[in-house]
Motif scaffolding. Sequence first.
Motif, PDB file in Angstrom:
ATOM      1  N   LEU A   1     -95.680 -49.587 -15.667  1.00 54.84           N
ATOM      2  CA  LEU A   1     -95.766 -48.494 -16.632  1.00 54.84           C
ATOM      3  C   LEU A   1     -95.849 -47.149 -15.917  1.00 54.84           C
ATOM      4  CD1 LEU A   1     -95.953 -47.895 -19.664  1.00 54.84           C
ATOM      5  CD2 LEU A   1     -98.433 -48.002 -19.465  1.00 54.84           C
ATOM      6  N   LEU A   2     -96.593 -47.089 -14.829  1.00 53.25           N
ATOM      7  CA  LEU A   2     -96.690 -45.851 -14.066  1.00 53.25           C
ATOM      8  C   LEU A   2     -95.339 -45.458 -13.488  1.00 53.25           C
ATOM      9  CD1 LEU A   2     -98.457 -43.617 -12.875  1.00 53.25           C
ATOM     10  CD2 LEU A   2     -98.947 -45.136 -10.944  1.00 53.25           C
TER      11      LEU A   2
ATOM     12  N   MET B   1    -106.255 -47.189 -18.169  1.00 50.76           N
ATOM     13  CA  MET B   1    -104.980 -46.484 -18.256  1.00 50.76           C
ATOM     14  C   MET B   1    -105.145 -44.998 -17.966  1.00 50.76           C
ATOM     15  SD  MET B   1    -102.189 -48.133 -18.839  1.00 50.76           S
ATOM     16  CE  MET B   1    -101.513 -49.664 -19.465  1.00 50.76           C
ATOM     17  N   ALA B   2    -106.242 -44.425 -18.464  1.00 49.71           N
ATOM     18  CA  ALA B   2    -106.468 -43.003 -18.236  1.00 49.71           C
ATOM     19  C   ALA B   2    -106.660 -42.705 -16.756  1.00 49.71           C
ATOM     20  CB  ALA B   2    -107.686 -42.548 -19.033  1.00 49.71           C
ATOM     21  N   SER B   3    -107.261 -43.625 -16.019  1.00 47.85           N
ATOM     22  CA  SER B   3    -107.460 -43.417 -14.582  1.00 47.85           C
ATOM     23  C   SER B   3    -106.180 -43.620 -13.794  1.00 47.85           C
ATOM     24  CB  SER B   3    -108.538 -44.371 -14.066  1.00 47.85           C
ATOM     25  OG  SER B   3    -109.775 -44.149 -14.704  1.00 47.85           O
ATOM     26  N   VAL B   4    -105.326 -44.551 -14.234  1.00 51.07           N
ATOM     27  CA  VAL B   4    -104.090 -44.854 -13.512  1.00 51.07           C
ATOM     28  C   VAL B   4    -103.006 -43.830 -13.800  1.00 51.07           C
ATOM     29  CG1 VAL B   4    -102.220 -46.543 -13.288  1.00 51.07           C
ATOM     30  CG2 VAL B   4    -104.591 -47.316 -13.362  1.00 51.07           C
ATOM     31  N   LEU B   5    -102.857 -43.428 -15.053  1.00 50.33           N
ATOM     32  CA  LEU B   5    -101.724 -42.600 -15.476  1.00 50.33           C
ATOM     33  C   LEU B   5    -101.989 -41.106 -15.341  1.00 50.33           C
ATOM     34  CD1 LEU B   5    -100.613 -44.548 -18.681  1.00 50.33           C
ATOM     35  CD2 LEU B   5     -99.697 -44.733 -16.362  1.00 50.33           C
ATOM     36  N   THR B   6    -103.226 -40.707 -15.104  1.00 53.24           N
ATOM     37  CA  THR B   6    -103.528 -39.278 -15.000  1.00 53.24           C
ATOM     38  C   THR B   6    -104.296 -38.999 -13.711  1.00 53.24           C
ATOM     39  OG1 THR B   6    -105.589 -39.520 -16.262  1.00 53.24           O
ATOM     40  CG2 THR B   6    -103.594 -38.973 -17.500  1.00 53.24           C
ATOM     41  N   LEU B   7    -104.150 -37.798 -13.236  1.00 54.20           N
ATOM     42  CA  LEU B   7    -104.873 -37.355 -12.047  1.00 54.20           C
ATOM     43  C   LEU B   7    -105.597 -36.044 -12.318  1.00 54.20           C
ATOM     44  CD1 LEU B   7    -105.559 -37.819  -9.079  1.00 54.20           C
ATOM     45  CD2 LEU B   7    -103.481 -36.525  -8.478  1.00 54.20           C
ATOM     46  N   VAL B   8    -104.900 -35.108 -12.951  1.00 51.11           N
ATOM     47  CA  VAL B   8    -105.495 -33.814 -13.284  1.00 51.11           C
ATOM     48  C   VAL B   8    -105.959 -33.797 -14.737  1.00 51.11           C
ATOM     49  CG1 VAL B   8    -105.080 -31.330 -13.458  1.00 51.11           C
ATOM     50  CG2 VAL B   8    -104.080 -32.635 -11.569  1.00 51.11           C
ATOM     51  N   ASN B   9    -105.075 -34.232 -15.635  1.00 53.15           N
ATOM     52  CA  ASN B   9    -105.377 -34.205 -17.074  1.00 53.15           C
ATOM     53  C   ASN B   9    -106.089 -35.482 -17.502  1.00 53.15           C
ATOM     54  OD1 ASN B   9    -104.081 -31.658 -17.599  1.00 53.15           O
ATOM     55  ND2 ASN B   9    -102.128 -32.730 -17.347  1.00 53.15           N
TER      56      ASN B   9
ATOM     57  N   ALA C   1     -90.506 -41.864 -13.944  1.00 54.75           N
ATOM     58  CA  ALA C   1     -89.071 -41.674 -14.184  1.00 54.75           C
ATOM     59  C   ALA C   1     -88.813 -40.805 -15.411  1.00 54.75           C
ATOM     60  CB  ALA C   1     -88.389 -43.034 -14.343  1.00 54.75           C
ATOM     61  N   LEU C   2     -89.677 -40.902 -16.417  1.00 57.29           N
ATOM     62  CA  LEU C   2     -89.493 -40.149 -17.653  1.00 57.29           C
ATOM     63  C   LEU C   2     -90.197 -38.798 -17.631  1.00 57.29           C
ATOM     64  CD1 LEU C   2     -90.012 -43.027 -20.262  1.00 57.29           C
ATOM     65  CD2 LEU C   2     -87.847 -42.041 -19.487  1.00 57.29           C
ATOM     66  N   GLY C   3     -90.936 -38.522 -16.577  1.00 58.67           N
ATOM     67  CA  GLY C   3     -91.669 -37.266 -16.507  1.00 58.67           C
ATOM     68  C   GLY C   3     -92.907 -37.230 -17.377  1.00 58.67           C
ATOM     69  N   LEU C   4     -93.449 -38.387 -17.705  1.00 60.96           N
ATOM     70  CA  LEU C   4     -94.619 -38.465 -18.575  1.00 60.96           C
ATOM     71  C   LEU C   4     -95.908 -38.733 -17.812  1.00 60.96           C
ATOM     72  CD1 LEU C   4     -93.156 -40.561 -21.539  1.00 60.96           C
ATOM     73  CD2 LEU C   4     -93.638 -38.108 -21.509  1.00 60.96           C
ATOM     74  N   ASN C   5     -95.818 -38.848 -16.486  1.00 67.06           N
ATOM     75  CA  ASN C   5     -97.023 -39.112 -15.713  1.00 67.06           C
ATOM     76  C   ASN C   5     -97.957 -37.901 -15.753  1.00 67.06           C
ATOM     77  OD1 ASN C   5     -94.812 -37.968 -14.010  1.00 67.06           O
ATOM     78  ND2 ASN C   5     -96.496 -37.739 -12.542  1.00 67.06           N
ATOM     79  N   ASP C   6     -99.230 -38.157 -15.829  1.00 66.10           N
ATOM     80  CA  ASP C   6    -100.265 -37.127 -15.865  1.00 66.10           C
ATOM     81  C   ASP C   6    -100.074 -36.163 -17.035  1.00 66.10           C
ATOM     82  OD1 ASP C   6    -102.601 -35.993 -15.089  1.00 66.10           O
ATOM     83  OD2 ASP C   6    -101.812 -34.944 -13.341  1.00 66.10           O
ATOM     84  N   THR C   7     -99.650 -36.689 -18.176  1.00 66.96           N
ATOM     85  CA  THR C   7     -99.518 -35.891 -19.398  1.00 66.96           C
ATOM     86  C   THR C   7    -100.298 -36.560 -20.521  1.00 66.96           C
ATOM     87  OG1 THR C   7     -97.503 -37.024 -20.157  1.00 66.96           O
ATOM     88  CG2 THR C   7     -97.224 -35.098 -18.727  1.00 66.96           C
ATOM     89  N   LEU C   8    -100.751 -35.753 -21.457  1.00 67.35           N
ATOM     90  CA  LEU C   8    -101.497 -36.295 -22.591  1.00 67.35           C
ATOM     91  C   LEU C   8    -100.587 -37.104 -23.506  1.00 67.35           C
ATOM     92  CD1 LEU C   8    -103.826 -33.283 -23.524  1.00 67.35           C
ATOM     93  CD2 LEU C   8    -104.189 -35.144 -21.895  1.00 67.35           C
TER      94      LEU C   8
END
Length: 270
Positions: free
Chosen positions: A124-125, A211-219, A130-137
């Motif tokens: 998923l990450l 998921m919040a810890s894996v998919l986000t770093l700043v947000n 690839a879709l530009g959705l990483n670290d986004t709400l």
Amino acid sequence: MISAPAWMGDIARYAFLAVLVSWILVPLGISIVYAFTPLDVYYSDAILSTTFTLDHVRTLWVLGAGEAFLRSVAVGAMTVGISFLLGLPGGYALARYVFPGRDAVKLAIIATRMFPIIVISVSLLKTFFALGLNDTLVGLALAHTAMALPFVVIITGSIFGGIPRELEEAGMIFGLSSFMVFLRITLPLAAPGLAAAGMFTFLLSWNEVFMASVLTLVNRTLPAFILNSAFATPIEPIRFAAAFMLILPALVFMFLARRYLVTMWAMAAR
């Protein structure tokens, strides 16, 4: 054979309920009390404090808990909206229409929750990168929607199934279209159950941390912020303050949803 008096069974039942309630309430109470206990009192020999402070909560807020709190609210709201947009039609179809393989569809919906989240997190990450959705709400809300959608479909299906079909047929007899019947008859009758399902979905998103810890770093949302930042501090009262900030919205939502939950269970049991 001598049977036990009825009052002994009542005592055993109440004792079990007391232990169960204490198992939940005692840790919550400790977190709430120590979240506002001054440092000098916390590290003293005193069991309970007679003075309280908001310094620990303020410290967390300055460190970024305020922004994380708002991000959690935004992600939860988006998760509820997307889950209902996709789940309501599915739940209604399962409740009202008979078609080949309906039971298999229900099983397949539930089966999507068979696998641990960690199994799909890496792929998923990669997809989100690839879709530009990483670290986004938005990306996190989509991930939470994938987790909540099976529950929304099953719960709303049970709710719609508890509404008499005759009411919808009566609306069609008086000239309403299928969509207007759903909008003006079915939806208002299902509103209490849907409100409870919405609150349940929000809490599922609110409490999710992996998921919040894996998919986000700043947000990062509040649970991810607490896990990766607040719990790293050696000051224990700040950890209790973090726990208090995390459980407070859940307690408020459950307090507001209690009557809706009873209505939802009553409708699903019909």
